[in-house]
Design a protein around this motif. Sequence first.
Motif, PDB file in Angstrom:
ATOM      1  N   ASP A 104      -1.499  -4.055   3.856  1.00 16.48           N
ATOM      2  CA  ASP A 104      -2.850  -3.969   3.302  1.00 16.48           C
ATOM      3  C   ASP A 104      -3.916  -4.370   4.317  1.00 16.48           C
ATOM      4  O   ASP A 104      -5.109  -4.139   4.101  1.00 16.48           O
ATOM      5  CB  ASP A 104      -2.985  -4.816   2.032  1.00 16.48           C
ATOM      6  CG  ASP A 104      -2.696  -6.293   2.264  1.00 16.48           C
ATOM      7  OD1 ASP A 104      -2.518  -6.707   3.424  1.00 16.48           O
ATOM      8  OD2 ASP A 104      -2.639  -7.048   1.267  1.00 16.48           O
ATOM      9  N   PRO A 119       0.837  -1.214   0.000  1.00 17.23           N
ATOM     10  CA  PRO A 119       0.000   0.000   0.000  1.00 17.23           C
ATOM     11  C   PRO A 119       0.872   1.265   0.000  1.00 17.23           C
ATOM     12  O   PRO A 119       2.013   1.257   0.470  1.00 17.23           O
ATOM     13  CB  PRO A 119      -0.794  -0.129   1.297  1.00 17.23           C
ATOM     14  CG  PRO A 119      -0.856  -1.592   1.562  1.00 17.23           C
ATOM     15  CD  PRO A 119       0.457  -2.137   1.082  1.00 17.23           C
ATOM     16  N   VAL A 173      -5.640  -0.828   5.158  1.00 12.31           N
ATOM     17  CA  VAL A 173      -6.547  -0.187   4.196  1.00 12.31           C
ATOM     18  C   VAL A 173      -7.628  -1.140   3.694  1.00 12.31           C
ATOM     19  O   VAL A 173      -8.708  -0.706   3.279  1.00 12.31           O
ATOM     20  CB  VAL A 173      -5.759   0.394   3.005  1.00 12.31           C
ATOM     21  CG1 VAL A 173      -4.917   1.575   3.465  1.00 12.31           C
ATOM     22  CG2 VAL A 173      -4.889  -0.667   2.348  1.00 12.31           C
ATOM     23  N   GLU A 174      -7.368  -2.460   3.716  1.00 11.96           N
ATOM     24  CA  GLU A 174      -8.360  -3.421   3.232  1.00 11.96           C
ATOM     25  C   GLU A 174      -9.185  -4.030   4.358  1.00 11.96           C
ATOM     26  O   GLU A 174      -9.956  -4.966   4.114  1.00 11.96           O
ATOM     27  CB  GLU A 174      -7.661  -4.528   2.445  1.00 11.96           C
ATOM     28  CG  GLU A 174      -7.000  -4.042   1.163  1.00 11.96           C
ATOM     29  CD  GLU A 174      -6.306  -5.149   0.388  1.00 11.96           C
ATOM     30  OE1 GLU A 174      -6.412  -6.324   0.803  1.00 11.96           O
ATOM     31  OE2 GLU A 174      -5.651  -4.840  -0.626  1.00 11.96           O
ATOM     32  N   GLY A 201     -17.227  -3.750   3.247  1.00 14.56           N
ATOM     33  CA  GLY A 201     -16.651  -2.511   2.735  1.00 14.56           C
ATOM     34  C   GLY A 201     -15.286  -2.222   3.352  1.00 14.56           C
ATOM     35  O   GLY A 201     -15.124  -2.252   4.578  1.00 14.56           O
ATOM     36  N   GLU A 202     -14.288  -1.952   2.508  1.00 17.11           N
ATOM     37  CA  GLU A 202     -12.928  -1.734   2.985  1.00 17.11           C
ATOM     38  C   GLU A 202     -12.786  -0.386   3.691  1.00 17.11           C
ATOM     39  O   GLU A 202     -13.501   0.571   3.383  1.00 17.11           O
ATOM     40  CB  GLU A 202     -11.943  -1.810   1.822  1.00 17.11           C
ATOM     41  CG  GLU A 202     -11.831  -3.200   1.207  1.00 17.11           C
ATOM     42  CD  GLU A 202     -10.791  -3.261   0.099  1.00 17.11           C
ATOM     43  OE1 GLU A 202     -10.261  -2.185  -0.268  1.00 17.11           O
ATOM     44  OE2 GLU A 202     -10.501  -4.371  -0.386  1.00 17.11           O
ATOM     45  N   PHE A 203     -11.840  -0.333   4.613  1.00 15.79           N
ATOM     46  CA  PHE A 203     -11.554   0.910   5.339  1.00 15.79           C
ATOM     47  C   PHE A 203     -11.072   1.973   4.353  1.00 15.79           C
ATOM     48  O   PHE A 203     -11.569   3.102   4.363  1.00 15.79           O
ATOM     49  CB  PHE A 203     -10.502   0.632   6.414  1.00 15.79           C
ATOM     50  CG  PHE A 203     -10.204   1.804   7.298  1.00 15.79           C
ATOM     51  CD1 PHE A 203     -11.185   2.342   8.113  1.00 15.79           C
ATOM     52  CD2 PHE A 203      -8.937   2.374   7.308  1.00 15.79           C
ATOM     53  CE1 PHE A 203     -10.914   3.428   8.933  1.00 15.79           C
ATOM     54  CE2 PHE A 203      -8.654   3.458   8.120  1.00 15.79           C
ATOM     55  CZ  PHE A 203      -9.642   3.986   8.941  1.00 15.79           C
ATOM     56  N   GLY A 204     -10.109   1.629   3.507  1.00 13.75           N
ATOM     57  CA  GLY A 204      -9.713   2.491   2.401  1.00 13.75           C
ATOM     58  C   GLY A 204      -8.666   3.531   2.766  1.00 13.75           C
ATOM     59  O   GLY A 204      -8.478   3.905   3.933  1.00 13.75           O
ATOM     60  N   GLU A 205      -7.963   4.015   1.728  1.00 17.56           N
ATOM     61  CA  GLU A 205      -6.891   4.987   1.913  1.00 17.56           C
ATOM     62  C   GLU A 205      -7.432   6.359   2.288  1.00 17.56           C
ATOM     63  O   GLU A 205      -6.790   7.101   3.047  1.00 17.56           O
ATOM     64  CB  GLU A 205      -6.047   5.065   0.648  1.00 17.56           C
ATOM     65  CG  GLU A 205      -5.250   3.788   0.380  1.00 17.56           C
ATOM     66  CD  GLU A 205      -4.436   3.846  -0.895  1.00 17.56           C
ATOM     67  OE1 GLU A 205      -4.793   4.663  -1.774  1.00 17.56           O
ATOM     68  OE2 GLU A 205      -3.456   3.088  -1.007  1.00 17.56           O
ATOM     69  N   ALA A 206      -8.618   6.725   1.786  1.00 12.64           N
ATOM     70  CA  ALA A 206      -9.193   8.035   2.121  1.00 12.64           C
ATOM     71  C   ALA A 206      -9.523   8.115   3.607  1.00 12.64           C
ATOM     72  O   ALA A 206      -9.246   9.123   4.270  1.00 12.64           O
ATOM     73  CB  ALA A 206     -10.439   8.291   1.277  1.00 12.64           C
ATOM     74  N   HIS A 239     -14.430  -0.076  12.914  1.00 15.72           N
ATOM     75  CA  HIS A 239     -14.862  -0.309  11.520  1.00 15.72           C
ATOM     76  C   HIS A 239     -15.293  -1.759  11.321  1.00 15.72           C
ATOM     77  O   HIS A 239     -16.241  -2.029  10.569  1.00 15.72           O
ATOM     78  CB  HIS A 239     -13.713   0.032  10.579  1.00 15.72           C
ATOM     79  CG  HIS A 239     -14.029  -0.168   9.130  1.00 15.72           C
ATOM     80  ND1 HIS A 239     -14.855   0.672   8.404  1.00 15.72           N
ATOM     81  CD2 HIS A 239     -13.629  -1.143   8.248  1.00 15.72           C
ATOM     82  CE1 HIS A 239     -14.945   0.243   7.161  1.00 15.72           C
ATOM     83  NE2 HIS A 239     -14.223  -0.850   7.035  1.00 15.72           N
ATOM     84  N   GLN A 294       0.064  11.161   0.186  1.00 14.78           N
ATOM     85  CA  GLN A 294       0.254   9.773  -0.237  1.00 14.78           C
ATOM     86  C   GLN A 294       1.342   9.742  -1.296  1.00 14.78           C
ATOM     87  O   GLN A 294       1.314  10.516  -2.243  1.00 14.78           O
ATOM     88  CB  GLN A 294      -1.055   9.220  -0.796  1.00 14.78           C
ATOM     89  CG  GLN A 294      -1.014   7.748  -1.151  1.00 14.78           C
ATOM     90  CD  GLN A 294      -2.324   7.303  -1.780  1.00 14.78           C
ATOM     91  OE1 GLN A 294      -2.528   7.408  -2.989  1.00 14.78           O
ATOM     92  NE2 GLN A 294      -3.235   6.825  -0.953  1.00 14.78           N
TER      93      GLN A 294
END
Length: 417
Positions: A354, A307, A357-358, A365-370, A398, A320
């Motif tokens: 990962d 990531p 973020v995953e 639903g993934e946690f995500g980079e945002a 989460h 990032q």
Amino acid sequence: MQVKAFSQGPAATTLPHVLVVEESRAQRLILSALLVRWGYRVAEASTAEEALAMCRATDFDIIVSDWVMQGMSGLEFCEAFRALPRDGYGYFILLTSKSEKSEIVGGLDGGADDFLIKPVAPDELRARLRAGVRIMGMHSELVAKNRLITSTLRELQQVYDSLDRDLIEARKLQQTLVRDRHAKFARGAASVLLRPSGHVGGDLVGWFNINERKLALFSVDVAGHGVASAMMTARLAGLLSGASRDQNIALTGSDGGQGGAWPPEMVAYRLNRLMLQEISVDQYFTMCYAEIDMVTGRVWLVQAGHPHPMIIRAGGEVEQVGAGGMPIGLIEGATWNRLEFQLGRGDRLFLLSDGVVECPDPQGGEFGEAALAAFLTDAAQMGDEEMLEALVWRLSDHRGGAAFPDDVSGMLFTYTG
């Protein structure tokens, strides 16, 4: 428990032991004679009380009992018979002149298996006995299979308990691969997050001093879970160890009189060649490897399928960096590009797996980079260790409190200048 095997054919050699319970001596003799002629072993009782006493001493396989008798009735005898401790199942046939459905239902509720209307027809009696033998045979097979299953499950449980103990010890050993969770340097500090999803994990984070001026940081995620991944992380820990410098694949041994290191893209290349030509296993891993000049704050970094690293500026802004790159151990001759950037005083560099973020919520639903960037912005005023602990709590929230499905790891470096 002793399991009896019954032959079900007409030429049976191992037939059940039958107890005939009948007040009428004539009827009892007739029934017994028929049973002996068909090859059964036969015992007789004239009352239910006598029969119950015999059943306490002998495990009869089939009971053929009259319903209406002086003293204890056949139904009461059946209920008492069912209450006796036995090694196997006893098949119970009631002989009766009763034909009302309510009475038949009462007999079944009392534990009887079958009924015959008196006077008993020999062919019907023989057919009912054969049906009983078949049922008892199936019961015996089920008991034997259940015993086998129970024995197998017990053995599997013993194996599992042994593996569980070994994995607990393996986890303790794996935790020693990261000797310090927080370290301070002359111009910086590093903190580690490492939460395996099982007993052992496939993530590895750490650092080592290249020389007095330069520091190397790394974050590794071996594909898969379990023992195989954990063994690979142990191998990689040796290859990136600051304690065994002669084994460290990143170090060259000279740099103008000081210890030197291969540039990050060459470290990825050397690891890839080692994986494909020497280790030769069906595994690969992702990695971020960074070299930091502790005097100037200059960073040289390679991203190999890992990531994107995050830079948390002293003012709270989050950047990032990185462009992806190929995982290590997949393609012979693969190359990687070096990324260069500058850290200022108070800036932080976050290398993460990962599993962060995953990390999925209960709906997937993934946690995500945002969301990670938003968290890092909000937590910018926290200390390093406090920030990593807060991140674990945020990911757990989460997840809805459920266990992490993948290893969660990260390396947080603060440059103090």
